[in-house]
Design a protein around this motif. Sequence first.
Motif, PDB file in Angstrom:
ATOM      1  N   GLY A 219      34.010 -15.300  49.894  1.00  0.00           N
ATOM      2  CA  GLY A 219      33.148 -17.047  51.149  1.00  0.00           C
ATOM      3  C   GLY A 219      34.490 -16.643  51.570  1.00  0.00           C
TER       4      GLY A 219
ATOM      5  N   HIS B 156      26.897 -19.055  53.712  1.00  0.00           N
ATOM      6  CA  HIS B 156      26.113 -20.477  53.605  1.00  0.00           C
ATOM      7  C   HIS B 156      25.015 -20.606  54.129  1.00  0.00           C
TER       8      HIS B 156
ATOM      9  N   MET C 172      25.128 -30.528  54.786  1.00  0.00           N
ATOM     10  CA  MET C 172      24.579 -29.710  53.522  1.00  0.00           C
ATOM     11  C   MET C 172      23.298 -29.855  52.587  1.00  0.00           C
TER      12      MET C 172
ATOM     13  N   ASP D  60      24.960 -12.649  50.327  1.00  0.00           N
ATOM     14  CA  ASP D  60      23.697 -13.667  50.577  1.00  0.00           C
ATOM     15  C   ASP D  60      23.172 -14.180  48.885  1.00  0.00           C
TER      16      ASP D  60
ATOM     17  N   ALA E  60      31.240 -24.676  55.191  1.00  0.00           N
ATOM     18  CA  ALA E  60      29.836 -25.343  56.111  1.00  0.00           C
ATOM     19  C   ALA E  60      31.080 -26.108  56.935  1.00  0.00           C
TER      20      ALA E  60
ATOM     21  N   THR F 150      28.586 -19.214  47.645  1.00  0.00           N
ATOM     22  CA  THR F 150      28.811 -19.898  48.671  1.00  0.00           C
ATOM     23  C   THR F 150      27.754 -20.301  49.368  1.00  0.00           C
ATOM     24  N   ALA F 151      26.362 -19.988  49.108  1.00  0.00           N
ATOM     25  CA  ALA F 151      24.633 -20.109  48.976  1.00  0.00           C
ATOM     26  C   ALA F 151      24.413 -22.087  48.394  1.00  0.00           C
ATOM     27  N   GLN F 152      25.755 -22.021  47.872  1.00  0.00           N
ATOM     28  CA  GLN F 152      24.986 -23.341  46.388  1.00  0.00           C
ATOM     29  C   GLN F 152      23.384 -22.547  45.810  1.00  0.00           C
TER      30      GLN F 152
ATOM     31  N   THR G  42      20.287 -20.883  59.720  1.00  0.00           N
ATOM     32  CA  THR G  42      21.167 -20.069  59.180  1.00  0.00           C
ATOM     33  C   THR G  42      21.084 -18.210  59.349  1.00  0.00           C
TER      34      THR G  42
ATOM     35  N   LYS H   3      32.502 -24.741  48.776  1.00  0.00           N
ATOM     36  CA  LYS H   3      31.412 -24.622  50.134  1.00  0.00           C
ATOM     37  C   LYS H   3      31.446 -25.580  51.172  1.00  0.00           C
ATOM     38  N   THR H   4      32.149 -26.858  50.598  1.00  0.00           N
ATOM     39  CA  THR H   4      32.384 -27.895  52.294  1.00  0.00           C
ATOM     40  C   THR H   4      32.989 -27.449  52.768  1.00  0.00           C
TER      41      THR H   4
END
Length: 390
Positions: free
Chosen positions: A278, A41, A343, A79, A329, A83-85, A63, A325-326
């Motif tokens: 993830g 992430h 985030m 990457d 993180a 997952t990295a939004q 990061t 993803k929350t």
Amino acid sequence: MTDLTLLAADGVTASVPLADAPSFTKPAAPLRSRVAYAAAHVVPKVWADNTPGRPADIDWDATLAFRRSVYSWGLGVADAMDTAQRNMGLDAAATRELIARSAEVAREEGGSVVVGVNTDHIDSELISVDEVIDAYKEQLHFTEEQGAGPVLMASRHLARAASSADDYRRVYREVLGAATTPVVLHWLGTAFDPLLAGYFGDPAWQAASDVLLEVIGENTDKVAGVKMSLLDADAEVSVRERLPGGVRMFTGDDFNYVGLIGGDTVGQGEGHSDALLGAFAAITPVASAAIQALDAGDPDRYLELLGPTEELSRQVFAAPTFYYKTGVAFLAWLNGHQRAFQMVGGLHSARSLPHLSRIVELANASNALEQPELAAERWHGMLRVNGVSA
């Protein structure tokens, strides 16, 4: 012994003993029995405008330090993925910078990195199939220039533009034809992105997988593997057993990865799946220790280590799954990999306190808290800020 305060959905609190810090050992040599990537992430600056709709303002030190930590455990980094939004706060400019910086860190650390290639730099929602091809090629060539391995992600633009399976065949044929290095194809299910319904030309995975396998069969020299994220173990095993030789199956199944990665060593079909997950960004040390056990020929130890993490992952990836993803993180914050639970796009607000409490409980039970005392301090402070005695 420190107790860990938990919060139930009805507001009732309870306490459980805080587990001891795990004693996992980093590998002295590359992992051998499985190829494993943790889908990492991004960490925003704490003082940035991390609210919905705002551009990503990334804390590059935190990061990239997280990626260095993943490499130290013997895993690769995936990457600029969902997952990295991607499509949830990570804008096109930030994506390009992330790819370039991550590829540079991989070279410095001697690690393996693959990155997402998509069409999401195009602002218009509706574009033609030809424009989808051009958009894919633009990101593909940028990725290759950075020296990263491409993961050809499922495109919302293609899902909208395609009128039949033939459109998918054409797009993938032309994009793969333009690739100068083998790519990984990514099949992302609707639990992760409802806008990808009917991808590969059919809502039924059996028919869609036929198209996927045709694409792979016609381009075996250009396809290194396929990442399946359908959250359906039977579908993954079925496709895995039909892949041409030399093409890897990378599981993206965060519900069933233990059996799929274990494969025939634990009675889960012929062969095994490698990993592009993830979940592995949330449990990197445990995942590394489990694969080290497979390297040592000890599948029982593999199951003992990785098995308990699957319930944790199911909680992180609970419906609505695209908010997983929350949880990733949140665990990074608990484990000291970022200094605040923040985030991009305000997504840290996407899960409730009781949901996060269950993550804490399961992480504590599965050796996924790297620094238990720090995790407890941070979690209890979060509870107090929200008016819960801890």
